[in-house]
Design a protein around this motif. Structure first.
Motif, PDB file in Angstrom:
ATOM      1  N   ALA A  47       0.800  -1.229   0.000  1.00 17.04           N
ATOM      2  CA  ALA A  47       0.000   0.000   0.000  1.00 17.04           C
ATOM      3  C   ALA A  47       0.832   1.278   0.000  1.00 17.04           C
ATOM      4  CB  ALA A  47      -0.929   0.012   1.215  1.00 17.04           C
ATOM      5  N   SER A  48       0.181   2.331  -0.442  1.00 17.73           N
ATOM      6  CA  SER A  48       0.642   3.709  -0.315  1.00 17.73           C
ATOM      7  C   SER A  48      -0.511   4.460   0.357  1.00 17.73           C
ATOM      8  CB  SER A  48       0.929   4.296  -1.691  1.00 17.73           C
ATOM      9  OG  SER A  48       1.148   5.679  -1.586  1.00 17.73           O
ATOM     10  N   ILE A  49      -0.209   5.175   1.446  1.00 18.17           N
ATOM     11  CA  ILE A  49      -1.258   5.793   2.254  1.00 18.17           C
ATOM     12  C   ILE A  49      -0.922   7.259   2.495  1.00 18.17           C
ATOM     13  CG2 ILE A  49      -2.440   5.718   4.489  1.00 18.17           C
ATOM     14  CD1 ILE A  49      -1.445   2.731   4.638  1.00 18.17           C
ATOM     15  N   ALA A  50      -1.906   8.125   2.314  1.00 12.93           N
ATOM     16  CA  ALA A  50      -1.726   9.551   2.602  1.00 12.93           C
ATOM     17  C   ALA A  50      -3.014  10.099   3.206  1.00 12.93           C
ATOM     18  CB  ALA A  50      -1.365  10.321   1.336  1.00 12.93           C
ATOM     19  N   PHE A  51      -2.861  10.939   4.222  1.00 17.40           N
ATOM     20  CA  PHE A  51      -3.993  11.591   4.877  1.00 17.40           C
ATOM     21  C   PHE A  51      -3.788  13.094   4.900  1.00 17.40           C
ATOM     22  CE2 PHE A  51      -4.843   7.429   6.518  1.00 17.40           C
ATOM     23  CZ  PHE A  51      -6.215   7.420   6.740  1.00 17.40           C
ATOM     24  N   PHE A  85      -0.037  13.358   6.468  1.00 15.07           N
ATOM     25  CA  PHE A  85       0.749  12.145   6.661  1.00 15.07           C
ATOM     26  C   PHE A  85       0.880  11.448   5.322  1.00 15.07           C
ATOM     27  CE2 PHE A  85       1.119   7.570   7.206  1.00 15.07           C
ATOM     28  CZ  PHE A  85       2.225   7.493   8.037  1.00 15.07           C
ATOM     29  N   LYS A  86       2.096  10.987   5.011  1.00 17.95           N
ATOM     30  CA  LYS A  86       2.332  10.193   3.798  1.00 17.95           C
ATOM     31  C   LYS A  86       3.262   9.050   4.145  1.00 17.95           C
ATOM     32  CE  LYS A  86       3.465  10.339  -1.068  1.00 17.95           C
ATOM     33  NZ  LYS A  86       2.819   9.064  -1.226  1.00 17.95           N
ATOM     34  N   SER A  87       2.811   7.830   3.871  1.00 20.99           N
ATOM     35  CA  SER A  87       3.628   6.655   4.192  1.00 20.99           C
ATOM     36  C   SER A  87       4.901   6.640   3.349  1.00 20.99           C
ATOM     37  CB  SER A  87       2.831   5.363   3.971  1.00 20.99           C
ATOM     38  OG  SER A  87       2.498   5.191   2.608  1.00 20.99           O
ATOM     39  N   THR A 100       5.407   3.457   8.523  1.00 20.59           N
ATOM     40  CA  THR A 100       6.229   4.639   8.797  1.00 20.59           C
ATOM     41  C   THR A 100       5.968   5.659   7.703  1.00 20.59           C
ATOM     42  OG1 THR A 100       7.913   3.309   9.893  1.00 20.59           O
ATOM     43  CG2 THR A 100       8.595   5.479   9.099  1.00 20.59           C
ATOM     44  N   GLY A 101       5.929   6.924   8.112  1.00 18.53           N
ATOM     45  CA  GLY A 101       5.707   7.972   7.133  1.00 18.53           C
ATOM     46  C   GLY A 101       6.074   9.323   7.683  1.00 18.53           C
ATOM     47  N   ASP A 102       5.931  10.318   6.846  1.00 23.29           N
ATOM     48  CA  ASP A 102       6.219  11.699   7.225  1.00 23.29           C
ATOM     49  C   ASP A 102       4.943  12.356   7.726  1.00 23.29           C
ATOM     50  OD1 ASP A 102       8.904  11.551   6.508  1.00 23.29           O
ATOM     51  OD2 ASP A 102       8.459  12.026   4.417  1.00 23.29           O
ATOM     52  N   LEU A 103       4.976  12.817   8.976  1.00 29.37           N
ATOM     53  CA  LEU A 103       3.868  13.533   9.585  1.00 29.37           C
ATOM     54  C   LEU A 103       4.232  15.006   9.638  1.00 29.37           C
ATOM     55  CD1 LEU A 103       1.116  13.422  11.117  1.00 29.37           C
ATOM     56  CD2 LEU A 103       2.460  13.218  13.227  1.00 29.37           C
ATOM     57  N   ILE A 105       2.957  18.651  10.974  1.00 33.02           N
ATOM     58  CA  ILE A 105       2.089  19.470  11.803  1.00 33.02           C
ATOM     59  C   ILE A 105       2.715  20.856  11.814  1.00 33.02           C
ATOM     60  CG2 ILE A 105       1.119  19.840  14.103  1.00 33.02           C
ATOM     61  CD1 ILE A 105       1.348  16.816  14.568  1.00 33.02           C
ATOM     62  N   LYS A 106       1.898  21.852  11.509  1.00 31.87           N
ATOM     63  CA  LYS A 106       2.388  23.215  11.315  1.00 31.87           C
ATOM     64  C   LYS A 106       3.442  23.165  10.216  1.00 31.87           C
ATOM     65  CE  LYS A 106       2.395  25.991  15.025  1.00 31.87           C
ATOM     66  NZ  LYS A 106       2.593  26.502  16.390  1.00 31.87           N
ATOM     67  N   ASP A 107       4.636  23.649  10.446  1.00 31.76           N
ATOM     68  CA  ASP A 107       5.648  23.604   9.394  1.00 31.76           C
ATOM     69  C   ASP A 107       6.753  22.607   9.718  1.00 31.76           C
ATOM     70  OD1 ASP A 107       6.716  25.013  11.482  1.00 31.76           O
ATOM     71  OD2 ASP A 107       7.496  26.659  10.285  1.00 31.76           O
ATOM     72  N   VAL A 108       6.445  21.626  10.566  1.00 30.85           N
ATOM     73  CA  VAL A 108       7.443  20.639  10.992  1.00 30.85           C
ATOM     74  C   VAL A 108       7.055  19.263  10.462  1.00 30.85           C
ATOM     75  CG1 VAL A 108       8.562  19.538  12.965  1.00 30.85           C
ATOM     76  CG2 VAL A 108       7.927  21.968  13.093  1.00 30.85           C
ATOM     77  N   THR A 109       7.996  18.606   9.780  1.00 32.23           N
ATOM     78  CA  THR A 109       7.785  17.256   9.274  1.00 32.23           C
ATOM     79  C   THR A 109       8.765  16.319   9.960  1.00 32.23           C
ATOM     80  OG1 THR A 109       7.065  18.106   7.134  1.00 32.23           O
ATOM     81  CG2 THR A 109       7.775  15.800   7.204  1.00 32.23           C
ATOM     82  N   LYS A 110       8.234  15.230  10.512  1.00 32.58           N
ATOM     83  CA  LYS A 110       9.066  14.242  11.196  1.00 32.58           C
ATOM     84  C   LYS A 110       8.547  12.848  10.852  1.00 32.58           C
ATOM     85  CE  LYS A 110      10.887  16.816  15.004  1.00 32.58           C
ATOM     86  NZ  LYS A 110      12.246  16.728  14.578  1.00 32.58           N
ATOM     87  N   PRO A 111       9.450  11.860  10.862  1.00 33.57           N
ATOM     88  CA  PRO A 111       8.992  10.486  10.641  1.00 33.57           C
ATOM     89  C   PRO A 111       8.258   9.960  11.875  1.00 33.57           C
ATOM     90  CG  PRO A 111      11.355  10.512  11.051  1.00 33.57           C
ATOM     91  CD  PRO A 111      10.907  11.944  10.992  1.00 33.57           C
ATOM     92  N   VAL A 112       7.167   9.245  11.624  1.00 39.39           N
ATOM     93  CA  VAL A 112       6.360   8.644  12.681  1.00 39.39           C
ATOM     94  C   VAL A 112       6.005   7.228  12.237  1.00 39.39           C
ATOM     95  CG1 VAL A 112       4.128   8.735  13.877  1.00 39.39           C
ATOM     96  CG2 VAL A 112       5.403  10.837  13.460  1.00 39.39           C
ATOM     97  N   THR A 113       6.031   6.290  13.186  1.00 34.36           N
ATOM     98  CA  THR A 113       5.657   4.910  12.887  1.00 34.36           C
ATOM     99  C   THR A 113       4.384   4.543  13.629  1.00 34.36           C
ATOM    100  OG1 THR A 113       7.949   4.255  12.473  1.00 34.36           O
ATOM    101  CG2 THR A 113       6.380   2.493  12.974  1.00 34.36           C
ATOM    102  N   PHE A 114       3.417   4.069  12.877  1.00 31.26           N
ATOM    103  CA  PHE A 114       2.157   3.585  13.434  1.00 31.26           C
ATOM    104  C   PHE A 114       2.212   2.071  13.548  1.00 31.26           C
ATOM    105  CE2 PHE A 114       0.855   7.684  11.875  1.00 31.26           C
ATOM    106  CZ  PHE A 114      -0.170   8.069  12.722  1.00 31.26           C
ATOM    107  N   ASP A 115       1.756   1.554  14.688  1.00 32.58           N
ATOM    108  CA  ASP A 115       1.518   0.121  14.836  1.00 32.58           C
ATOM    109  C   ASP A 115       0.121  -0.126  14.286  1.00 32.58           C
ATOM    110  OD1 ASP A 115       3.958  -0.437  16.173  1.00 32.58           O
ATOM    111  OD2 ASP A 115       3.094   0.306  18.041  1.00 32.58           O
ATOM    112  N   VAL A 116       0.018  -0.992  13.283  1.00 30.33           N
ATOM    113  CA  VAL A 116      -1.251  -1.198  12.587  1.00 30.33           C
ATOM    114  C   VAL A 116      -1.680  -2.658  12.706  1.00 30.33           C
ATOM    115  CG1 VAL A 116      -2.465  -1.052  10.376  1.00 30.33           C
ATOM    116  CG2 VAL A 116      -0.719   0.656  10.955  1.00 30.33           C
TER     117      VAL A 116
END
Length: 175
Positions: A47-51, A85-87, A100-103, A105-116
């Protein structure tokens, strides 16, 4: 790759944070869009996921708190109306997944990992295939520039640093 749509009537994007160091405040976002593409959603690694989340749709069951969260003290919705968010990678973790993807918020982008967790696949009464997922991640809000806080007379602070992001999704193939 097939496209899938999120059934927003059967999905939720929420969060929780410590309040006064003794309880939790929970909230959710009522408006968002998602782009989900996959060869097969029973194997999320394809998959490719974006929110894109409309921050102004925040709901914490308290209008004063919501207005404060929308202000420049927190999300500053006038200048930063969405959370994105973009995986970037999806791997198996036993029967579950790490997304894992880039989250941003405001003007800050950081990698975040979701347990799914894959909840399963079924067919609804109208003959449409549906897929269910639950996801959770924890982020430090201060790393995204959400630093407002207030000290408490008894020690500690009003708002915790760690935010749990909780996602419940039901998706089906795009028509």
């Amino acid at each position: 790759m097939a496209k899938f749509v999120v059934d927003q009537a059967h999905s939720a994007l929420g969060f929780e944070v410590k309040h006064m160091m003794v309880s939790k405040v929970k909230g959710q976002f009522g408006s968002y869009s998602a782009d989900v593409e996959a060869a097969d959603l029973t194997d999320l690694t394809t998959a490719s996921i974006a929110f894109k989340i409309d921050v102004a749709s925040i709901d914490t069951r308290n209008e004063d708190r919501e207005n404060h969260l929308k202000s420049a003290d927190f999300f500053d919705v006038e200048n930063y109306p969405t959370i994105d968010f973009k995986s970037t990678s999806i791997t198996r973790d036993g029967d579950d997944y790490k997304v894992t993807g880039d989250l941003t918020i405001k003007d800050v982008t950081k990698p975040v990992t979701f347990d799914v967790e894959f909840g399963g696949k079924g067919t609804n009464p109208w003959g449409v295939e549906v897929y269910g997922f639950e996801a959770e991640a924890k982020v430090n809000r201060e790393e995204f520039g959400l630093t407002w806080n207030a000290p408490l007379e008894t020690g500690g602070v009003l708002v915790g640093k760690d935010i749990k992001i909780k996602v419940e999704l039901e998706v089906n193939p795009a028509a």
